[in-house]
Design an enzyme around this catalytic site. Structure first.
Site, PDB file in Angstrom:
ATOM      1  N   ARG A   1     -11.060  11.123  -0.822  1.00 39.43           N
ATOM      2  CA  ARG A   1     -11.006   9.822  -0.718  1.00 39.43           C
ATOM      3  C   ARG A   1     -11.666   8.808  -1.496  1.00 39.43           C
ATOM      4  NH1 ARG A   1     -11.370   8.870   5.620  1.00 39.43           N
ATOM      5  NH2 ARG A   1     -10.320   6.945   5.124  1.00 39.43           N
TER       6      ARG A   1
ATOM      7  N   PHE B   1      -3.312  15.490  -1.010  1.00 39.16           N
ATOM      8  CA  PHE B   1      -2.692  14.205  -0.306  1.00 39.16           C
ATOM      9  C   PHE B   1      -1.245  13.616  -1.005  1.00 39.16           C
ATOM     10  CE2 PHE B   1      -3.179   9.499   0.741  1.00 39.16           C
ATOM     11  CZ  PHE B   1      -2.976   9.626   2.137  1.00 39.16           C
TER      12      PHE B   1
ATOM     13  N   ARG C   1       0.739  -1.251  -0.094  1.00 37.83           N
ATOM     14  CA  ARG C   1       0.156  -0.284  -0.058  1.00 37.83           C
ATOM     15  C   ARG C   1       0.800   1.120   0.060  1.00 37.83           C
ATOM     16  NH1 ARG C   1      -2.496  -4.015   2.737  1.00 37.83           N
ATOM     17  NH2 ARG C   1      -4.857  -4.132   2.960  1.00 37.83           N
TER      18      ARG C   1
ATOM     19  N   TYR D   1      -9.455   5.149  -3.000  1.00 42.71           N
ATOM     20  CA  TYR D   1      -9.474   3.961  -2.636  1.00 42.71           C
ATOM     21  C   TYR D   1      -9.635   2.823  -3.356  1.00 42.71           C
ATOM     22  CZ  TYR D   1      -8.647   5.825   2.009  1.00 42.71           C
ATOM     23  OH  TYR D   1      -8.317   6.451   3.115  1.00 42.71           O
TER      24      TYR D   1
ATOM     25  N   HIS E   1       0.114   3.234   4.820  1.00 46.33           N
ATOM     26  CA  HIS E   1      -0.682   2.144   5.675  1.00 46.33           C
ATOM     27  C   HIS E   1      -0.159   0.847   5.108  1.00 46.33           C
ATOM     28  CE1 HIS E   1      -3.652   4.752   7.818  1.00 46.33           C
ATOM     29  NE2 HIS E   1      -3.564   5.368   6.543  1.00 46.33           N
TER      30      HIS E   1
ATOM     31  N   ASN F   1      -8.619   6.267  11.528  1.00 48.80           N
ATOM     32  CA  ASN F   1      -7.402   6.504  12.170  1.00 48.80           C
ATOM     33  C   ASN F   1      -7.369   6.732  13.742  1.00 48.80           C
ATOM     34  OD1 ASN F   1      -5.895   6.518   9.692  1.00 48.80           O
ATOM     35  ND2 ASN F   1      -5.958   8.612   9.466  1.00 48.80           N
TER      36      ASN F   1
ATOM     37  N   ARG G   1      -8.185  -4.151  10.290  1.00 44.44           N
ATOM     38  CA  ARG G   1      -6.990  -3.971   9.919  1.00 44.44           C
ATOM     39  C   ARG G   1      -6.417  -2.584  10.711  1.00 44.44           C
ATOM     40  NH1 ARG G   1      -3.422  -1.874   6.127  1.00 44.44           N
ATOM     41  NH2 ARG G   1      -1.394  -3.119   5.631  1.00 44.44           N
TER      42      ARG G   1
ATOM     43  N   ARG H   1      -3.167  -2.596  -6.751  1.00 38.44           N
ATOM     44  CA  ARG H   1      -2.538  -3.264  -5.837  1.00 38.44           C
ATOM     45  C   ARG H   1      -3.031  -4.575  -6.040  1.00 38.44           C
ATOM     46  NH1 ARG H   1      -3.180  -4.619  -0.417  1.00 38.44           N
ATOM     47  NH2 ARG H   1      -5.452  -3.765  -0.393  1.00 38.44           N
TER      48      ARG H   1
ATOM     49  N   HIS I   1     -12.414   0.731   1.760  1.00 39.91           N
ATOM     50  CA  HIS I   1     -12.893   2.085   0.822  1.00 39.91           C
ATOM     51  C   HIS I   1     -13.984   2.562   1.484  1.00 39.91           C
ATOM     52  CE1 HIS I   1     -14.124   4.634  -2.150  1.00 39.91           C
ATOM     53  NE2 HIS I   1     -14.613   3.822  -2.892  1.00 39.91           N
TER      54      HIS I   1
HETATM   55 FE1  HDD Z   1      -6.426   6.917   3.466  1.00 36.73          FE
HETATM   56  C1  HDD Z   1      -5.448   3.795   3.061  1.00 36.73           C
HETATM   57  C2  HDD Z   1      -7.413   6.098   6.775  1.00 36.73           C
HETATM   58  C3  HDD Z   1      -7.058  10.185   3.980  1.00 36.73           C
HETATM   59  C4  HDD Z   1      -5.939   7.416   0.124  1.00 36.73           C
HETATM   60  N1  HDD Z   1      -6.403   5.213   4.779  1.00 36.73           N
HETATM   61  C5  HDD Z   1      -5.812   4.090   4.255  1.00 36.73           C
HETATM   62  C6  HDD Z   1      -5.968   3.202   5.510  1.00 36.73           C
HETATM   63  C7  HDD Z   1      -6.661   3.776   6.298  1.00 36.73           C
HETATM   64  C8  HDD Z   1      -6.687   5.124   5.916  1.00 36.73           C
HETATM   65  C9  HDD Z   1      -6.790   3.331   8.093  1.00 36.73           C
HETATM   66  C10 HDD Z   1      -5.462   1.625   5.513  1.00 36.73           C
HETATM   67  C11 HDD Z   1      -6.576   0.792   5.053  1.00 36.73           C
HETATM   68  C12 HDD Z   1      -6.007  -0.692   5.112  1.00 36.73           C
HETATM   69  O1  HDD Z   1      -5.806  -1.123   6.313  1.00 36.73           O
HETATM   70  O2  HDD Z   1      -6.077  -1.358   4.220  1.00 36.73           O
HETATM   71  N2  HDD Z   1      -7.038   7.907   5.056  1.00 36.73           N
HETATM   72  C13 HDD Z   1      -7.659   7.294   6.210  1.00 36.73           C
HETATM   73  C14 HDD Z   1      -8.092   8.498   7.005  1.00 36.73           C
HETATM   74  C15 HDD Z   1      -8.021   9.528   6.400  1.00 36.73           C
HETATM   75  C16 HDD Z   1      -7.196   9.293   5.142  1.00 36.73           C
HETATM   76  C17 HDD Z   1      -8.838   8.598   8.405  1.00 36.73           C
HETATM   77  C18 HDD Z   1      -8.471  10.873   6.447  1.00 36.73           C
HETATM   78  C19 HDD Z   1      -9.653  11.336   6.858  1.00 36.73           C
HETATM   79  N3  HDD Z   1      -6.466   8.590   2.522  1.00 36.73           N
HETATM   80  C20 HDD Z   1      -6.629   9.723   2.969  1.00 36.73           C
HETATM   81  C21 HDD Z   1      -6.711  10.533   1.775  1.00 36.73           C
HETATM   82  C22 HDD Z   1      -6.345   9.980   0.566  1.00 36.73           C
HETATM   83  C23 HDD Z   1      -6.054   8.638   0.870  1.00 36.73           C
HETATM   84  C24 HDD Z   1      -7.021  12.204   1.638  1.00 36.73           C
HETATM   85  C25 HDD Z   1      -6.259  10.183  -0.665  1.00 36.73           C
HETATM   86  C26 HDD Z   1      -6.984  11.191  -1.194  1.00 36.73           C
HETATM   87  N4  HDD Z   1      -5.740   5.811   1.975  1.00 36.73           N
HETATM   88  C27 HDD Z   1      -5.543   6.317   0.613  1.00 36.73           C
HETATM   89  C28 HDD Z   1      -5.288   5.089  -0.278  1.00 36.73           C
HETATM   90  C29 HDD Z   1      -4.947   3.853   0.580  1.00 36.73           C
HETATM   91  C30 HDD Z   1      -5.239   4.662   2.133  1.00 36.73           C
HETATM   92  C31 HDD Z   1      -4.054   5.656  -1.106  1.00 36.73           C
HETATM   93  C32 HDD Z   1      -3.711   2.982   0.710  1.00 36.73           C
HETATM   94  C33 HDD Z   1      -3.795   1.712   0.640  1.00 36.73           C
HETATM   95  C34 HDD Z   1      -5.367   1.742   0.507  1.00 36.73           C
HETATM   96  O3  HDD Z   1      -6.006   2.770   0.275  1.00 36.73           O
HETATM   97  O4  HDD Z   1      -6.051   0.660   0.237  1.00 36.73           O
HETATM   98  O5  HDD Z   1      -6.125   5.032  -1.258  1.00 36.73           O
END
Ligand code: HDD
Length: 712
Positions: free
Chosen positions: A363, A166, A77, A367, A80, A153, A117, A374, A344
């Protein structure tokens, strides 16, 4: 039945677990085959032209084995990457029908299966668990109406207000691109450069540099949905909602020195803690909380309720606890479950909808997009851990790794060949209908004026901290900003945080060699939110771990009484000694050593106990490792207990003088700064009571001045 089997049995009746059962496979007692099912006669030698000759192309077994191995990894990822997943279930306390039609929030007798997770954000898959970072807390609810993901989070606010930034914040905090240094750390120039140029980060930075970013355990963290969502009830009425997870064990943290040492001694500290707790049957529990606002209340506050850099202070908008999640099952296979699970925030069910929070809006794109790369295509919902327990029917077809064999020739809509099936569901049939929010406006690339106050809540957070928490934040600034090379950035950090609190800025400056602000600033805010201070959390010794230092010639009566009392209180204990094997007491009783000094350290325990027995103590006194163990536990503000001759070991350590006044003569328990001692007693009841009370306090910050003198 072993512990692991037991934990699986307890989730046996769960629908998701039942579904996963079809995919679980054991390979014991079976003959080896290729992936085509052909039995293999030899897997240790490749097929060669002569036993010293070259390997032949026709060795299909060799080629298949190597090819599969070469493709074993998938991209980690982008954030995370390091995580740990567990199974469990959720139950609502009472029907929430008044507020939401979400089916899993209606009936207290329904157990909804979940997969959670936990993760760190910045580090790569192999990085250490205890680094200073935000922790992810993502929950997939396998509801009867389809999957609902609460992707949360452990910090309630975010670095930025708009998702378009981001990639910038992540690029800045990840290791620098030229040398890929530092791993899993914000303590470097590019991150702090981003911070001083992005004032909206101020509030989040305060949380990130607080104890929240170094949790003691995944079991002792809160979770926050961060973004503002909507609840929709059966009448179509909407309310704004923020989601919370509240751990029943309270919110507790490590100290920084301990976190850094753990990263070396046990990089798997958090995942091991969770794995062990579940295998022991000490199932972590979290209450689901919601803060709700009527639509009419949207503009009643001095912050914008759609701004993800703001909390809704619990004192103003209370958290209503609506149900409980219990985590009771470890995974069978890390890759199949933890690595392949795909969350997601857009996975919602009827009754839960979005707000216009600009971070959430972005967001909702990111996702799904990330899962495609991935997990290698659009069929990741068919991977067992991602499959809903609700049935899937639609006209989507084909793509990489399609598992379903769709039988009909019709894969379009509308159609008459199949009576237009699968047909859209009406709202009463459970069809998801988006909330009809009225939206009006010009197309603009702009931030709302109501998002411009970046400091008031950062100050509110600072004001809410206890003395010890404030000290930890200052020390964290000293480490983080002290690691920055660029002097201008350091100065700009001081100037920026002068907007939060003048005292804070002056203290940061003192530690990092910058100039204190000429005019100590403060936004003039005196408000606080006691709910955000960890001082006010649940205090409970349950599931804590005690190290018992012993050598031959210990007093068995004392040790066994203490161990029994600890077990009865749900506290785990482990005997530590120089060597593994058996130890013999004065009266010939034997106890087995759990760990020796090379395989563990005080950092892996919540408290230390030293039992009496002259010979045992005489030996321990000659061991630097034992003395270091005590000094370090003291420095990390942990509970320390000693009985009878055990006190002499404390006297030989650097903590001498604490809790020992009168200890020579009085048969009464003395507690001072979390050090608990008693001499001249054989009944350990009063001692263990005090010792367990001490542990429930988590840490004894009162030692602040004394601990600085301890060279551990
Ligand atoms: Fe995110 C993963 C939580 C903002 C884009 N995010 C990811 C995971 C968590 C969060 C817990 C791990 C999920 C897992 O265990 O597979 N993220 C948050 C929280 C945010 C946040 C609480 C603020 C409110 N995230 C955020 C933004 C973006 C992303 C603003 C993009 C615009 N996040 C992602 C991602 C990930 C991710 C790139 C990486 C791996 C995945 O999604 O599955 O899409």
């Amino acid at each position: 039945m072993d512990k692991k089997q037991q934990s699986h049995t307890s989730i046996q009746k769960n629908t998701k677990n039942h579904q996963l059962e079809d995919y679980r496979k054991s390979h014991g007692e079976q003959l080896l085959t290729t992936n085509q099912g052909v039995r293999v006669s030899n897997t240790d030698d490749s097929l060669k032209a002569g036993d010293r000759g070259p390997t032949l192309m026709e060795d299909f077994h060799f080629r298949e084995k190597l090819t599969h191995f070469d493709h074993e990894r998938i991209p980690e990822r982008v954030v995370h990457a390091r995580g740990f997943g567990v199974h469990g279930y959720f139950q609502v306390y009472e029907s929430m029908a008044e507020f939401t039609k979400a089916k899993f929030l209606q009936d207290p007798s329904v157990k909804t299966p979940v997969f959670v997770r936990f993760s760190t954000v910045v580090g790569s898959r192999g990085s250490a668990d205890t680094v200073r970072d935000v922790r992810g807390f993502a929950t997939k609810f396998y509801t009867e109406e389809g999957n609902y993901d609460l992707v949360a989070n452990n910090i309630p606010v975010f670095f930025i207000q708009d998702a378009i930034k981001f990639p910038d914040v992540v690029h800045a905090i990840k290791p620098e691109p030229n040398n890929e240094i530092p791993q899993a750390s914000a303590a470097h120039d590019t991150f702090w450069d981003f911070v001083v140029n992005t004032p909206e980060t101020a509030h989040m930075i305060m949380w990130l540099l607080s104890d929240r970013a170094i949790p003691r355990s995944f079991r002792m963290m809160e979770g926050f949905g961060v973004n503002t969502f909507r609840f929709i009830n059966h009448q179509g009425k909407a309310r704004f909602v923020k989601f919370h997870w509240k751990p029943l064990l309270g919110v507790h943290s490590l100290v920084w020195d301990e976190a850094q040492k753990l990263a070396g001694k046990d990089p798997d500290y958090h995942r091991r803690d969770l794995w062990d707790a579940i295998n022991m049957g000490a199932y972590p529990e979290y209450e689901l909380g919601v803060q709700m606002l009527e639509e009419e209340e949207e503009f009643n506050f001095d912050f914008d309720i759609l701004d993800p850099t703001k909390i809704w202070p619990e004192e103003i908008i209370p958290v209503r606890r609506i149900g409980k999640m219990t985590l009771d099952g470890n995974v069978d296979n890390f890759f199949a479950e933890t690595e392949q699970v795909a969350f997601h925030p857009g996975h919602v069910v009827p009754g839960i909808d979005f707000s216009n929070d600009p971070l959430l809006q972005g967001r909702l794109f990111s996702y799904l997009d990330t899962q495609l790369i991935r997990l290698g295509g659009p069929n990741f919902h068919e991977i067992p851990i991602n499959r809903p327990v609700a049935p899937i029917h639609n006209n989507q077809r084909d793509g990489y790794h399609r598992m379903t064999i769709d039988r009909s020739s019709v894969s379009y809509s509308p159609n008459s060949l199949q009576g237009n099936a699968p047909m859209p569901a009406s709202e009463t049939e459970g069809g998801y209908v988006h909330y009809e929010e009225k939206v009006e406006g010009k197309k603009v690339r702009q931030r709302s004026q109501s998002f411009q106050d970046h400091y008031s809540q950062a100050t509110l957070f600072w004001n809410s901290m206890s003395t010890a928490e404030k000290q930890h934040i200052i020390e964290a600034f000293h480490f983080e900003v002290g690691s920055v090379m660029d002097k201008q950035i350091k100065q700009r950090v001081v100037d920026m945080f002068n907007n939060v609190d003048g005292q804070l800025a002056a203290q940061i400056a003192a530690g990092v060699g910058a100039t204190p602000p000429a005019n100590p600033g403060n936004a003039g805010i005196t408000a606080s939110s006691p709910a955000v201070s960890q001082e006010n959390t649940v205090k409970d010794a349950k599931t804590r771990k005690v190290a018992i230092l012993l050598e031959n010639g210990f007093n068995h009566q004392e040790v066994s009484q203490v161990m029994e009392a600890l077990t009865a209180a749900g506290v785990h204990s482990e005997i530590i000694s120089k060597n593994l094997g058996m130890l013999t007491s004065v009266d010939g009783q034997q106890l087995e050593v759990g760990k020796n000094y090379v395989t563990t350290g005080s950092i892996k325990y919540d408290a230390v106990y030293i039992a009496g027995g002259q010979q045992s103590i005489n030996t321990l006194m000659m061991q630097g490792d034992a003395l270091h163990f005590i000094n370090e536990a003291f420095k990390h503000a942990k509970t320390i207990g000693a009985t009878n001759e055990g006190i002499d070991l404390l006297m030989a350590s650097a903590i001498q003088g604490v809790a020992m006044a009168g200890a020579d003569t009085q048969a009464q328990v003395i507690t001072e700064m979390g050090v608990i001692t008693v001499r001249n007693v054989t009944d350990m009841k009063n001692f263990t009571k005090e010792f367990i009370n001490g542990m429930a306090q988590h840490r004894h910050w009162i030692r602040q001045n004394k601990k600085q003198m301890i060279p551990a």
